[in-house]
Structure formats: C-alpha cells, structure tokens
Design an enzyme around this catalytic site. Structure first.
Site, PDB file in Angstrom:
ATOM      1  N   LYS A   1       0.760  -1.167   0.045  1.00 57.08           N
ATOM      2  CA  LYS A   1      -0.081   0.051   0.186  1.00 57.08           C
ATOM      3  C   LYS A   1       0.865   1.075  -0.016  1.00 57.08           C
ATOM      4  O   LYS A   1       0.462   2.224  -0.817  1.00 57.08           O
ATOM      5  CB  LYS A   1      -0.986  -0.005   1.180  1.00 57.08           C
ATOM      6  CG  LYS A   1      -2.199  -0.903   0.939  1.00 57.08           C
ATOM      7  CD  LYS A   1      -3.140  -0.912   2.193  1.00 57.08           C
ATOM      8  CE  LYS A   1      -4.123  -1.953   2.080  1.00 57.08           C
ATOM      9  NZ  LYS A   1      -4.724  -1.934   3.171  1.00 57.08           N
TER      10      LYS A   1
ATOM     11  N   LYS B   1      -2.441 -10.123  -7.486  1.00 55.18           N
ATOM     12  CA  LYS B   1      -3.768 -10.613  -7.040  1.00 55.18           C
ATOM     13  C   LYS B   1      -4.876  -9.687  -7.448  1.00 55.18           C
ATOM     14  O   LYS B   1      -4.715  -8.556  -7.769  1.00 55.18           O
ATOM     15  CB  LYS B   1      -3.693 -10.329  -5.543  1.00 55.18           C
ATOM     16  CG  LYS B   1      -4.767 -10.993  -4.783  1.00 55.18           C
ATOM     17  CD  LYS B   1      -4.650 -10.461  -3.279  1.00 55.18           C
ATOM     18  CE  LYS B   1      -5.250  -8.953  -3.416  1.00 55.18           C
ATOM     19  NZ  LYS B   1      -5.567  -8.375  -2.027  1.00 55.18           N
TER      20      LYS B   1
ATOM     21  N   LYS C   1     -10.343  -5.744  -5.978  1.00 59.14           N
ATOM     22  CA  LYS C   1     -11.548  -4.877  -6.445  1.00 59.14           C
ATOM     23  C   LYS C   1     -11.130  -3.399  -6.627  1.00 59.14           C
ATOM     24  O   LYS C   1     -12.062  -2.727  -7.151  1.00 59.14           O
ATOM     25  CB  LYS C   1     -12.531  -5.029  -5.435  1.00 59.14           C
ATOM     26  CG  LYS C   1     -12.417  -4.985  -3.923  1.00 59.14           C
ATOM     27  CD  LYS C   1     -13.667  -5.324  -3.145  1.00 59.14           C
ATOM     28  CE  LYS C   1     -13.134  -5.297  -1.588  1.00 59.14           C
ATOM     29  NZ  LYS C   1     -13.844  -5.827  -0.426  1.00 59.14           N
TER      30      LYS C   1
HETATM   31  P1  TYM Z   1     -10.896  -7.852   1.783  1.00 55.32           P
HETATM   32  O1  TYM Z   1     -11.933  -6.904   1.974  1.00 55.32           O
HETATM   33  O2  TYM Z   1      -9.897  -7.475   0.948  1.00 55.32           O
HETATM   34  O3  TYM Z   1     -11.309  -9.122   1.268  1.00 55.32           O
HETATM   35  C1  TYM Z   1     -12.404 -10.143   1.665  1.00 55.32           C
HETATM   36  C2  TYM Z   1     -11.870 -11.428   1.626  1.00 55.32           C
HETATM   37  O4  TYM Z   1     -11.657 -11.637   0.210  1.00 55.32           O
HETATM   38  C3  TYM Z   1     -10.497 -12.264  -0.081  1.00 55.32           C
HETATM   39  N1  TYM Z   1      -9.872 -12.248  -1.319  1.00 55.32           N
HETATM   40  C4  TYM Z   1      -9.381 -12.905  -2.070  1.00 55.32           C
HETATM   41  N2  TYM Z   1      -9.507 -14.241  -2.081  1.00 55.32           N
HETATM   42  C5  TYM Z   1      -8.751 -14.978  -3.168  1.00 55.32           C
HETATM   43  N3  TYM Z   1      -8.490 -14.213  -4.275  1.00 55.32           N
HETATM   44  C6  TYM Z   1      -8.256 -12.910  -4.300  1.00 55.32           C
HETATM   45  N4  TYM Z   1      -8.062 -12.328  -5.319  1.00 55.32           N
HETATM   46  C7  TYM Z   1      -8.872 -12.268  -3.206  1.00 55.32           C
HETATM   47  N5  TYM Z   1      -9.136 -10.806  -2.866  1.00 55.32           N
HETATM   48  C8  TYM Z   1      -9.373 -10.895  -1.600  1.00 55.32           C
HETATM   49  C9  TYM Z   1      -9.503 -11.930   1.450  1.00 55.32           C
HETATM   50  O5  TYM Z   1      -8.611 -12.815   1.599  1.00 55.32           O
HETATM   51  C10 TYM Z   1     -10.522 -11.702   2.329  1.00 55.32           C
HETATM   52  O6  TYM Z   1     -10.788 -13.043   3.014  1.00 55.32           O
HETATM   53  N6  TYM Z   1      -8.452  -7.284   6.195  1.00 55.32           N
HETATM   54  C11 TYM Z   1      -9.665  -7.873   5.236  1.00 55.32           C
HETATM   55  C12 TYM Z   1     -10.953  -7.563   6.126  1.00 55.32           C
HETATM   56  C13 TYM Z   1     -10.757  -7.864   7.613  1.00 55.32           C
HETATM   57  C14 TYM Z   1     -11.188  -9.250   8.003  1.00 55.32           C
HETATM   58  C15 TYM Z   1     -11.082  -8.940   9.326  1.00 55.32           C
HETATM   59  C16 TYM Z   1     -10.836 -10.490   7.552  1.00 55.32           C
HETATM   60  C17 TYM Z   1     -10.960  -6.899   8.755  1.00 55.32           C
HETATM   61  N7  TYM Z   1     -10.967  -7.490   9.910  1.00 55.32           N
HETATM   62  C18 TYM Z   1     -11.151 -10.128  10.392  1.00 55.32           C
HETATM   63  C19 TYM Z   1     -11.049 -11.643   8.441  1.00 55.32           C
HETATM   64  C20 TYM Z   1     -11.096 -11.327   9.872  1.00 55.32           C
HETATM   65  C21 TYM Z   1      -9.657  -7.390   4.001  1.00 55.32           C
HETATM   66  O7  TYM Z   1      -9.475  -6.364   3.585  1.00 55.32           O
HETATM   67  O8  TYM Z   1     -10.440  -8.162   3.081  1.00 55.32           O
END
Ligand code: TYM
Length: 358
Positions: A117, A220, A223
């Site tokens: 980031k 990766k 979004k």
């Molecule tokens: P976020 O919003 O980026 O993504 C949500 C979930 O989607 C998964 N993910 C993917 N899996 C496979 N391929 C990809 N290209 C891909 N992009 C995203 C992420 O691994 C995630 O599981 N930090 C976290 C949000 C969060 C969280 C938590 C997660 C905040 N508190 C507590 C688990 C537990 C995040 O930004 O996810």
C-alpha cells in the site's frame, strides 16, 4: 463442534469498498456460506478499515448495504448467522488500542500489505540494516502521505477476531500474514496477562484462495484495480463477463496446462476448478487439444451461470432497505453481546477498574 461439544465460533469480514470481486467470492464469502450449519458464525462489514483509504461518506454508507445484500445473495442466510457492521459494535477500537500497546511497530512495517500500500502511494519502504525499514520520499507524489491507520490496520483486524474469541477465520491467501500477527498478539496477551484469548486458526481454501488479475496474472485480483478489465465482479452481467474473459491475458503457446510459466492460463483454470469442482488434471484432460478460445468461452458460460442466482437475489434485496437494516440490527445485538463479555474480561485482566454503576 469444539472439544467441549459447543459450536465453534467462526468470524470473517470484508471491506465495504463496492462490489465484491470474484476473488472475494471464491477465496472467502462462498466458503463462509458452507459453514453456517455446524458453527456459530459472525460476518462483519468493516467500515472502520475502509476509511484507511479516503472514502466519500455517502458512498461508504451505500457500500455497506451493497456489501450486506451481496453477502446474503451469496448464501449467508441471516437466520443462520450474525452479520454486523464493525462500527455498530463497541469493542473493536477499544480492543485494537489495547493490542496496539503490545505490538512492536517493526512487526507492522514488515507486513506485505503495508509495504504494497505504501509503495502504491509513492513511498518506498526499503530494508537498510537488519530489520529496520526506512522510508524514502524520493519520487513520491507530493500529495502522498501514509496515515497511521494503514500501519495499524492489522491490529484492528486482530481485534475483530479476538473480540469474539473466534476459533476459525476463513480468508483468502492474502490475509494469512495478518492472521499470523493476530495469533502472535493473542499469545503475547495471554502470556502477559494470563489465558484470555482463543488462538484462532486460519481456514484458507485449497482452490480459489488466490485469484489473480485477468490483465496481470502475476498480481492478485483486487476490487480496487484501476484497470477495468483486470477484475471480475460478482454482479457483472454476462456481456461484461464475456468481454473481460475474452480479453484476459493468456500466455504464449497454445497448450492448456496449469504451470507457473503460464500464470494467465493457470489462473483461468483455477477459476474454472473453483466453480466446476473439477481438479487441474481433469481440466487439462478435458481441454487437451483445444485452444484458448474454447477455454475462455466455456469459462465465460460457467461464471455467468454460477453467478446468475447471486445477481438476481442481490437486485431483489437491495430494494429492501428496511429488511437489510433489520438484519444489521439483529447482527449488531448478537455481536455486541459476545463482544461485551470478552471486552469486560480483557479490561479486568489489563487492570482497568470496574465502573461503579450505583
Ligand atoms: P478484503 O475486503 O480485501 O477481502 C475479503 C476477503 O476476500 C479475500 N480475497 C481474495 N481471495 C482470493 N483471491 C483474491 N484475489 C482475493 N481478494 C480478496 C480476502 O482474503 C478476504 O478473506 N483485512 C480484510 C478484512 C478484515 C478481516 C477481519 C478478515 C478485517 N477484519 C477479520 C477476517 C477477519 C480485508 O481487507 O479483506
């Protein structure tokens, strides 16, 4: 079930940053929906995390409802799990602060996502001597600045998990490192203040845990990618899915096989595998002697058909704000009940005096 015969507690969350990507679906949300029957599940919409990158208030508010409607459309039945907004539950930021006080800054600076980031913002994080990280502003855009929220992001995430004493956290591969930090913090707290937190286990699916960008398959799928063709969203209409898959980067040669020298084809095969349930060997056999065009058109149809019920359900749900608000209200009540219990315990352990309520 856990060893005491109680249901296991599952927690996971996503940021409300607009439409969910195919990566979010395959790596996370779809797997959450499989866990509802046997476990007590909490799924958060993490608006506090979302403001680490500037967000327009009205859009953020709308994104929260969009995210919830997509969660439910993906199979998160509100009768079987608790879905809540992070800012509705007291305890996330409180626990995050306590954990911040046992987190060395160096550990946060070493997080891959933090380095990515900051690099995106124009800052360069370089290892100089030993473990020290130095930030060079050379070549940085003048307006670039890193807010402390980006650095502390994983601590808030650890608080999200530990506040519920979650046994298991289903996430995609990119969150594995954050989960490791969470486990370290839980152990550190337990060691310093006596046994308090369950040490949560990550659950990362074998297939679909790292879906790659369609235009740069060594990165990766994200979004927030600026390139419109790089990311598939679960609400994309079939025409758009067709356009994105047909322009997906493939590799030289024509053989359809999954190997590291062919990241584009390997990515398309892994999307296929995650949706069709066929493993790589079966797919390689199925596509033997066929060209990339066949793979792409079959995959387009598979994605469109698999996501059709999700799209339809979403469009129905998003019209009904009253229903969505009621789901969030119930989710917040259940989450708050559990959160207060654990936060109270943490406060006692840390030595905060109890408030006299007479
Ligand atoms: P976020 O919003 O980026 O993504 C949500 C979930 O989607 C998964 N993910 C993917 N899996 C496979 N391929 C990809 N290209 C891909 N992009 C995203 C992420 O691994 C995630 O599981 N930090 C976290 C949000 C969060 C969280 C938590 C997660 C905040 N508190 C507590 C688990 C537990 C995040 O930004 O996810």
């Amino acid at each position: 079930m856990s060893s005491e015969g109680k249901k296991k507690v599952i927690l996971s969350c996503a940021q409300p940053t607009g439409k969910l990507s195919l990566g979010n679906y395959l790596g996370a949300v779809r797997n959450w929906a499989e866990m509802l029957e046997k476990n007590e599940c909490f799924f958060g919409i993490v608006d506090l995390h979302a403001i680490t990158t500037p967000a327009k208030p009205a859009l953020l508010r709308q994104n929260v409802f969009d995210c919830l409607a997509q969660y439910i459309a993906c199979g998160l039945d509100p009768e079987k799990c608790h879905q809540f907004v992070q800012s509705h539950v007291v305890g996330h930021t409180e626990l995050a602060w306590i954990l911040t006080c046992i987190t060395p800054i160096g550990e946060l600076q070493r997080m891959t996502q933090f380095k990515d980031k900051t690099a995106k913002l124009g800052f360069k994080a370089t290892h100089s001597d030993g473990d020290d990280l130095k930030f060079s502003h050379e070549g940085a855009r003048p307006q670039a600045s890193i807010n402390a929220g980006i650095l502390c992001y994983p601590v808030l995430m650890a608080a999200d998990i530990l506040l519920y004493n979650a046994d298991q956290v289903p996430v995609g591969e990119d969150q594995r490192q954050h989960l490791e930090l969470c486990r370290d913090l839980a152990q550190r707290f337990n060691h310093q203040y006596s046994e308090t937190f369950v040490i949560p286990k990550p659950y990362v699916p074998k297939v679909g845990s790292r879906i790659m960008s369609l235009s740069e398959p060594t990165r990766k799928m994200s979004k927030s990618d600026k390139n419109e063709r790089a990311t598939l969203f679960i609400l994309d209409e079939p025409d758009l899915i067709k356009k994105k898959i047909s322009s997906a980067v493939t590799d030289s040669g024509s053989k359809i096989e999954s190997n590291s020298e062919k990241p584009g084809v390997a990515n398309l095969l892994s999307i296929h595998s995650a949706l069709s349930g066929q493993n790589t060997d079966q797919l390689e056999e199925h596509f033997a002697g066929k060209g990339y065009g066949v793979l792409k058109s079959e995959l387009t149809e598979l994605i469109s058909d698999s996501l059709q019920p999700v799209r339809e359900k979403y469009h129905e749900l998003i019209q009904d704000k009253t229903y969505l608000k009621s789901v969030l209200a119930q989710g917040a009540n259940a989450a708050q009940k559990r959160a207060y219990k654990i936060l109270g315990k943490v406060y006692r352990k840390v030595g905060f005096p109890e408030r006299d309520r007479t």
